[in-house]
Scaffold this motif. Structure first.
Motif, PDB file in Angstrom:
ATOM      1  N   ASN A 294      -9.126  -2.700  -8.934  1.00 15.59           N
ATOM      2  CA  ASN A 294      -8.312  -1.858  -9.804  1.00 15.59           C
ATOM      3  C   ASN A 294      -9.203  -1.152 -10.829  1.00 15.59           C
TER       4      ASN A 294
ATOM      5  N   THR B 293       1.453  -2.032 -13.547  1.00 14.59           N
ATOM      6  CA  THR B 293       0.255  -1.738 -12.759  1.00 14.59           C
ATOM      7  C   THR B 293       0.604  -1.497 -11.299  1.00 14.59           C
ATOM      8  N   ARG B 294       1.507  -2.279 -10.749  1.00 13.71           N
ATOM      9  CA  ARG B 294       1.928  -2.038  -9.357  1.00 13.71           C
ATOM     10  C   ARG B 294       2.503  -0.642  -9.194  1.00 13.71           C
TER      11      ARG B 294
ATOM     12  N   LEU C 105      -4.563  -0.641  -3.408  1.00 15.33           N
ATOM     13  CA  LEU C 105      -5.856  -0.754  -4.067  1.00 15.33           C
ATOM     14  C   LEU C 105      -6.971  -0.080  -3.275  1.00 15.33           C
TER      15      LEU C 105
ATOM     16  N   LEU D 103      -0.391   1.910  -9.352  1.00 17.58           N
ATOM     17  CA  LEU D 103      -1.200   1.878  -8.138  1.00 17.58           C
ATOM     18  C   LEU D 103      -0.491   2.576  -6.980  1.00 17.58           C
TER      19      LEU D 103
ATOM     20  N   LYS E 258      -9.559  -8.481  -8.208  1.00 18.09           N
ATOM     21  CA  LYS E 258      -9.112  -7.247  -7.557  1.00 18.09           C
ATOM     22  C   LYS E 258      -7.963  -6.586  -8.342  1.00 18.09           C
ATOM     23  N   PHE E 259      -6.825  -7.263  -8.422  1.00 19.55           N
ATOM     24  CA  PHE E 259      -5.634  -6.676  -9.023  1.00 19.55           C
ATOM     25  C   PHE E 259      -5.814  -6.451 -10.517  1.00 19.55           C
ATOM     26  N   TRP E 260      -6.435  -7.391 -11.209  1.00  8.50           N
ATOM     27  CA  TRP E 260      -6.607  -7.250 -12.656  1.00  8.50           C
ATOM     28  C   TRP E 260      -7.854  -6.438 -13.012  1.00  8.50           C
ATOM     29  N   GLY E 261      -8.638  -6.047 -12.008  1.00  4.98           N
ATOM     30  CA  GLY E 261      -9.770  -5.158 -12.240  1.00  4.98           C
ATOM     31  C   GLY E 261     -10.905  -5.779 -13.013  1.00  4.98           C
TER      32      GLY E 261
ATOM     33  N   VAL F  87      -0.443  -6.775  -5.124  1.00  2.00           N
ATOM     34  CA  VAL F  87       0.216  -5.470  -5.175  1.00  2.00           C
ATOM     35  C   VAL F  87       1.561  -5.505  -4.443  1.00  2.00           C
TER      36      VAL F  87
END
Length: 311
Positions: free
Chosen positions: A32, A234-235, A261, A238, A182-185, A160
Motif C-alpha cells: 500500500n 483504505t479498502r 494492491l 484501493l 502489505k495492507f498497512w503499507g 483488501v
C-alpha cells in the motif's frame, strides 16, 4: 519454479538505468503506497525488551480484526516470511503441493526442509500451500480446496477482501498466514502472524524464539489493527486506485488479474515494457516464468502523473 525472485531491487535498477534512488517510483511490490499513519512510538518501545502486555494487546487486536475462531491460536513474527521459513519443519518430510505460479518462498522453504514439491495434488500429498488471493494473478480459493492433511493458507493480501478470508477454516492442520506490511503499507515494521491449531502454533512459537517481534512493531501493529475505520476507508481508496490503474493501462496491455494492491497485465513483451518504464525511472515487476506478464503496484498520490507520462 527455481530460485527466488521478488519485487524491489531499486538499487540494481538505478545501477542499470541511472538516476538517484529518490528519483524512482517503485511499483514492483504490492505494498500500500499510502501507509498507516504510525504516530508517536513510546520511548519504552525502543529501549526495553518487548513486554508480555504489549504482545497480548497485539494478539487481542489481531484476534478481533480477523475474527479468529475460538480455540484457535495466534503467534506473531517478524513478517510473514519468518513462519513461512519455519512451518515445513513442524511436520515429517513428505510431498507438498504448491500450485504455481505463485509466491516462491513457500517452495524454497519446503525444499530446504527436505520436502518433495509438486504442482498438482495427488492422493499421497501430505501438505498443500495456497496463496489466497494468489500472487501474482489474484485467483482465490474456497473451503473445498482445503484437501490435504496439512494446509498452509497464505492470506498476505487478503485484507483488501475480508469477506473472502478462509480464517474460519483455521485450526489443527490448517495454518493461516497474515502479513502486516502489505495492507498497512509498513513493510519495514516486519510483522506477520500465523493462526492455527494450538499444538502447531505452540511449536512454531518455540521455533521463532523469544522476542520474535520488536517493541515498536508491537505498538504500531496493535494501534493499526484496532483502527477499523482506517482499514475500511483504505479498502475503498484501493478499489478506486486499482480501477484508475486499469484505465491507464488499457492501451498498453490486457488485465490478467490481481488484487486492489497489485495488477497483472499481459503486455506482449514484458522485458521491453519494463525497460521502457525503467528509462523513465519507474520500476515494475516481471517474472522468470512468463515473457508476457508485468505486475504493477499502485503509485502513491504523487506518482500518478509520473506514471502516466512514463506510459
Amino acid at each position: 519454479m527455481n530460485g527466488r525472485d521478488h519485487g524491489g531491487g531499486i538499487d540494481a535498477a538505478v545501477a542499470r538505468w541511472g538516476g538517484a534512488r529518490s528519483d524512482w517510483i517503485d511499483l514492483s511490490t504490492g505494498i500500500n503506497p499510502v501507509p498507516y499513519p504510525v504516530g508517536e512510538v513510546s520511548a519504552e518501545a525502543w529501549t526495553a525488551l518487548p513486554d508480555h502486555g504489549a504482545l497480548e494487546r497485539l494478539l487481542a487486536a489481531a484476534r478481533t480484526f480477523w475474527d479468529v475462531p475460538e480455540g484457535v491460536e495466534i503467534v506473531a513474527a517478524a513478517g510473514a516470511s519468518a513462519p513461512i521459513a519455519a512451518l515445513p519443519g513442524l511436520w515429517p518430510q513428505g510431498r507438498v503441493c504448491i500450485e504455481g505460479p505463485t509466491y516462491n518462498e513457500h517452495e524454497a522453504a519446503f525444499r530446504t526442509a527436505g520436502w518433495d514439491v509438486v504442482q498438482a495434488a495427488v492422493s499421497e500429498t501430505g501438505a498443500r500451500v495456497i496463496v489466497h488471493p494468489n500472487n501474482p494473478d489474484g485467483r482465490c480459493y474456497g473451503a473445498a480446496d482445503l484437501t490435504a492433511p496439512v494446509m498452509i493458507i497464505d492470506e498476505s493480501f487478503a485484507d483488501v477482501m475480508p469477506s473472502q478470508s478462509l480464517i474460519a477454516q483455521a485450526g489443527p492442520g490448517r495454518v493461516v498466514l497474515k502479513s502486516f506490511g502489505k495492507f498497512w503499507g509498513l513493510a519495514g515494521v516486519r510483522l506477520g502472524f500465523a493462526i492455527g491449531g494450538r499444538e502447531e502454533i505452540t511449536r512454531l512459537g518455540e521455533r521463532l524464539g523469544p522476542w520474535a517481534v520488536s517493541g515498536p512493531a508491537l505498538e504500531i501493529g496493535a494501534r493499526a489493527l484496532e483502527d477499523e475505520a482506517w482499514a475500511e476507508a483504505t479498502r475503498e481508496r484501493l478499489e478506486r486506485d486499482a480501477m484508475r490503474l486499469d484505465r491507464l493501462m488499457e492501451p498498453h496491455g490486457k488485465l490478467v488479474g490481481g488484487t486492489t494492491l497489485f495488477r497483472l497485465y499481459d503486455v506482449g513483451d514484458a522485458a521491453a515494457f519494463q525497460g521502457r518504464l525503467a528509462r523513465q525511472h519507474t520500476w515494475s515487476r516481471i517474472f522468470p516464468y512468463s515473457e508476457r506478464w508485468v505486475r504493477l503496484g499502485l503509485p502513491g498520490p504523487e506518482g500518478w502523473e509520473r506514471l502516466e507520462t512514463a506510459l
